[in-house]
Design a protein around this motif. Structure first.
Motif, mmCIF file in Angstrom:
data_model
loop_
_atom_site.group_PDB
_atom_site.id
_atom_site.type_symbol
_atom_site.label_atom_id
_atom_site.label_comp_id
_atom_site.label_asym_id
_atom_site.label_seq_id
_atom_site.Cartn_x
_atom_site.Cartn_y
_atom_site.Cartn_z
ATOM 1 N N ARG A 1 -3.224 -6.444 -0.680
ATOM 2 C CA ARG A 1 -2.729 -5.493 0.326
ATOM 3 C C ARG A 1 -2.613 -4.098 -0.267
ATOM 4 N N HIS A 2 -2.041 -4.006 -1.456
ATOM 5 C CA HIS A 2 -1.835 -2.717 -2.109
ATOM 6 C C HIS A 2 -3.181 -2.052 -2.395
ATOM 7 N N ALA A 3 -4.154 -2.849 -2.838
ATOM 8 C CA ALA A 3 -5.477 -2.310 -3.131
ATOM 9 C C ALA A 3 -6.114 -1.728 -1.873
ATOM 10 N N PHE A 4 -6.097 -2.478 -0.790
ATOM 11 C CA PHE A 4 -6.720 -2.005 0.449
ATOM 12 C C PHE A 4 -6.002 -0.771 0.991
ATOM 13 N N ASP A 5 -4.691 -0.756 0.879
ATOM 14 C CA ASP A 5 -3.931 0.411 1.321
ATOM 15 C C ASP A 5 -4.306 1.677 0.554
#
Length: 348
Positions: free
Chosen positions: A58-62
């Motif tokens: 999630r953090h990567a995509f954000d």
């Protein structure tokens, strides 16, 4: 780490996710990759808590990392990374499928018998289908031949990739750990078939710059992109070993133990001095060095936490190198550090 209840709320991606670092064109194709891509090799099997994995993706995509790289044998155990990623696709990323670039590969040992490894048509097609089933996908954006098969005609291996494209199971295809000569041959076969063979995934880092002696030049000539794996040399190009004692070395990852020589550790310390003068950590400089002009299109990073992911993203704040810095790095890193575990397949 966010509270479990936060992770289990419906996920909505950050609205500014495409405003961070830009995207790089892969050769002359329409494929574009973020400068840093997330590899799910080691930290996304059953050896790590699922919620940790979910938080990292999630953090990567954000933060604009929309490329997730997998393979049939990623884990541990083999296959578990794709299974876990399939769960995350269903829970978090299904609404964003058209924004994501998802890759998988086949070429290393996966199941018993003669059709569970290397590059036969039977193995590659069966493996791609198995990977799609594990991830709950209709197609992958890139499917790779994970290594050259010296006993299978290259026409058969590339022909299998062509079939996967024509069946709609892969949008683009690539190769990994092929030599410059084999890469040129594979590209010619693909061109004759009309197959979008657009990318090569080699091992590549400051202490293992073998691709600069022929392969990068071939990729430029063939108008293909490069995405580097092992950019931090399995942790050697981080601060982990900067003050390592002989006793502490015994606790290193097994594949690194023979590389933790005083010669290599001296190189690492000297490289860290260059990085400090640039205002970067050693890991950040190592990633930035790969993303300098004329090197990799994208770099595959691993991450065991969002903190580590942010540390890697920090490398993108300074990708410029002076000629003096490049000369210093080349002088320090010269010689064979003995860390290319994929050399045998690359020179086959």
């Amino acid at each position: 780490m966010p509270a479990t209840k936060e992770l289990h709320r419906p996920y909505t991606a950050a609205a500014d996710r495409y405003e961070h670092y830009g995207y790089r064109r892969v050769g002359d194709s329409g494929l574009r990759l973020p400068p840093l891509s997330l590899g799910l090799w080691w930290n996304f099997g059953d050896n790590r808590p699922f919620d940790n994995q979910r938080e990292i993706l999630r953090h990567a995509f954000d933060h604009g990392i929309n490329h997730f790289d997998l393979a049939n044998n990623y884990g541990p155990p083999a296959g578990s990374a794709e299974e876990n990623f399939g769960r995350m696709m269903r829970k978090d990323f299904k609404p964003y499928r058209n924004e994501l670039l998802i890759s998988s590969k086949a070429g290393y040992d996966m199941w018993p018998g003669p059709y569970g490894t290397f590059g036969s048509r039977k193995y590659l097609i069966a493996s791609c289908e198995a990977s799609l089933e594990k991830m709950g996908l209709d197609y992958v954006d890139i499917f790779y031949s994970h290594r050259f098969d010296p006993k299978t005609p290259l026409e058969e291996t590339i022909g299998a990739l062509d079939t996967l494209v024509r069946q709609g199971k892969a949008t683009y295809v690539g190769i990994s750990s092929y030599s410059a000569e084999r890469t040129a041959q594979a590209k010619q076969i693909a061109n004759d078939l009309g197959t979008p063979l657009v990318i090569h995934q080699p091992s590549y880092n400051i202490l293992n710059p073998w691709v600069e002696h022929g392969l990068l030049q071939t990729l430029e000539k063939e108008r293909m992109g490069a995405i580097a794996f092992t950019p931090l040399a399995q942790g050697l190009l981080t601060d982990k070993y900067l003050s390592t004692t002989d006793v502490e070395r015994q606790g290193g990852r097994r594949s690194l133990e023979s590389q933790l020589t005083e010669e290599n550790l001296t190189k690492v310390r000297r490289l860290n001095e260059v990085a400090q003068k640039r205002g970067q950590s050693l890991a950040q400089m190592a990633l930035a060095w790969l993303l300098r002009d004329g090197a990799a299109t994208s770099v595959l990073i691993g991450a065991s936490s969002t903190k580590q992911l942010d540390e890697n993203l920090g490398a993108l704040k300074n990708l410029e190198f002076s000629e003096t810095e490049l000369s210093q790095i080349a002088d320090i890193a010269q010689g064979d550090a003995g860390i290319d575990w994929w050399r045998a397949s690359a020179i086959s």
